[in-house]
Enzyme design. Sequence first.
Site, PDB file in Angstrom:
ATOM      1  N   GLU A 155       0.804  -1.247   0.000  1.00  0.00           N
ATOM      2  CA  GLU A 155       0.000   0.000   0.000  1.00  0.00           C
ATOM      3  C   GLU A 155       0.828   1.284   0.000  1.00  0.00           C
ATOM      4  O   GLU A 155       0.607   2.182   0.805  1.00  0.00           O
ATOM      5  CB  GLU A 155      -0.971  -0.021   1.186  1.00  0.00           C
ATOM      6  CG  GLU A 155      -1.890  -1.240   1.152  1.00  0.00           C
ATOM      7  CD  GLU A 155      -2.832  -1.355   2.350  1.00  0.00           C
ATOM      8  OE1 GLU A 155      -2.748  -0.527   3.273  1.00  0.00           O
ATOM      9  OE2 GLU A 155      -3.658  -2.283   2.353  1.00  0.00           O
ATOM     10  N   GLU A 260      -6.106 -10.755  -1.920  1.00  0.00           N
ATOM     11  CA  GLU A 260      -6.884 -10.689  -0.660  1.00  0.00           C
ATOM     12  C   GLU A 260      -8.379 -10.607  -0.961  1.00  0.00           C
ATOM     13  O   GLU A 260      -9.112  -9.819  -0.372  1.00  0.00           O
ATOM     14  CB  GLU A 260      -6.476  -9.449   0.161  1.00  0.00           C
ATOM     15  CG  GLU A 260      -5.001  -9.353   0.437  1.00  0.00           C
ATOM     16  CD  GLU A 260      -4.614  -8.184   1.337  1.00  0.00           C
ATOM     17  OE1 GLU A 260      -5.510  -7.534   1.917  1.00  0.00           O
ATOM     18  OE2 GLU A 260      -3.408  -7.923   1.458  1.00  0.00           O
TER      19      GLU A 260
HETATM   20  C1  XIL Z   1      -6.430  -7.044   7.958  1.00  0.00           C
HETATM   21  C2  XIL Z   1      -6.709  -8.281   8.799  1.00  0.00           C
HETATM   22  O1  XIL Z   1      -7.551  -9.131   8.062  1.00  0.00           O
HETATM   23  C3  XIL Z   1      -7.350  -7.892  10.117  1.00  0.00           C
HETATM   24  O2  XIL Z   1      -7.441  -9.028  10.965  1.00  0.00           O
HETATM   25  C4  XIL Z   1      -6.517  -6.811  10.810  1.00  0.00           C
HETATM   26  O3  XIL Z   1      -7.203  -6.359  11.963  1.00  0.00           O
HETATM   27  C5  XIL Z   1      -6.260  -5.631   9.895  1.00  0.00           C
HETATM   28  O4  XIL Z   1      -5.656  -6.100   8.693  1.00  0.00           O
HETATM   29  N1  XIL Z   1      -5.069  -5.021   3.471  1.00  0.00           N
HETATM   30  C6  XIL Z   1      -4.039  -5.809   3.912  1.00  0.00           C
HETATM   31  C7  XIL Z   1      -4.275  -6.764   5.011  1.00  0.00           C
HETATM   32  O5  XIL Z   1      -2.964  -5.793   3.302  1.00  0.00           O
HETATM   33  O6  XIL Z   1      -3.134  -6.951   5.806  1.00  0.00           O
HETATM   34  C8  XIL Z   1      -5.443  -6.361   5.878  1.00  0.00           C
HETATM   35  O7  XIL Z   1      -5.700  -7.411   6.812  1.00  0.00           O
HETATM   36  C9  XIL Z   1      -6.660  -6.051   5.030  1.00  0.00           C
HETATM   37  C10 XIL Z   1      -6.368  -4.923   4.077  1.00  0.00           C
END
Ligand code: XIL
Length: 372
Positions: A155, A260
């Site tokens: 990010e 994701e």
């Molecule tokens: C999220 C997790 O799923 C949660 O459990 C945590 O509280 C916050 O992070 N983008 C990403 C991930 O790269 O690491 C994030 O994961 C979701 C958004």
Amino acid sequence: MLMRSALCTSLLIAASAAVQQPASLKQSYQGDFYVGAAMNTAEITGQDQSSDALLLRQFNSISPENALKWEVVNPKPGQYDFSLGDQYVAFGVKHHLWIVGHNLVWHNQVPAWVFRDNNGKLLPRDALLKRMKDHIFREVGRYRGKIQSWDVVNEALNEDGTLRQSLWYKIIGPDYIAKAFEYAHEADPKAQLTYNDYNLASPAKLAGVVRLVKQLRAEGVPIDCVGMQTHDHMDSPTAEETDTAIRAIAATGVKVAISEMDIDVLPSPVQGNTADVSIRAAANPKLNPWPNGLPAAMQQQLAARYAALFRVFYKDRADISRVTLWGVTNAQSWKNNWPVPGRTNYPLLFDRQGKPTPSWYAVVKVPGEAEK
Ligand code: XIL
């Protein structure tokens, strides 16, 4: 006699055709791309055996939802805790899964001390670069040869495609990204190295990532892949926009990971396709319309949306290394608590009991449809 055995044979053929419907995501996309799931703590530690069993039946790649983030593995200066990370990697090695490391350099879930000296003053460039290098060497080095793919930088882009003014950027300068990839490559020359971000199907951010990757590649920086997080909504981005983004990224010479994926069916209190984990919105019953189950009509729309996106992934499979769902079942999804706490969301392919949803049926059918 002959007649009877011919009948038996044809019955057998009919029966085997009936069971030829793919029984799993991984079987459906065998030879196309890995299909992965993010694992939470209960799954990693073996407390959630039924999710582990489901994961192993359906998926052939894993990502750690939080287990390898900086705040978990190195919460205080000089204090390291790889206990969860080690269990995560051991699970993947034992079951021969394609193991993803998530993530090395990010502005969230990184302790504040990382950027400061003992007096609380921001570090100079060289000191932060050294800290970044030590972190990457320690973490990537520990799992060298076991973690096949690392999200090196997470990010780094703003929505307009410019570089985010994070402390990484402000202290080190724009070359912090190149440095992170170089260190990761040094620590494990064989690992696939990924730049990972959300909302990459939006035109301005897509242009930004394409610019970034082209520049890194022109400088000889070892970047192999771009992860499109794909935290989508029902209406956005469209399948066409997703396809355009995959093709534009792949045209720079790197692989694409759908890294994701989930699809949010609930009303959104925030504008756009953000996945900024620092956003918090207040709970409100209007934002949680289906606490007792998703209406069948909505579930059908969700299945159609999933199928449309997987048709794109299947079409673009030559450029895609994996499609990872951000969780195994709806019960565990982060979308139940982000950006609004305490909602009942339905973003994944398995319901709260671990049963396949209509979306799962739609997704496993996609490759078969294409062959007809
Ligand atoms: C999220 C997790 O799923 C949660 O459990 C945590 O509280 C916050 O992070 N983008 C990403 C991930 O790269 O690491 C994030 O994961 C979701 C958004």
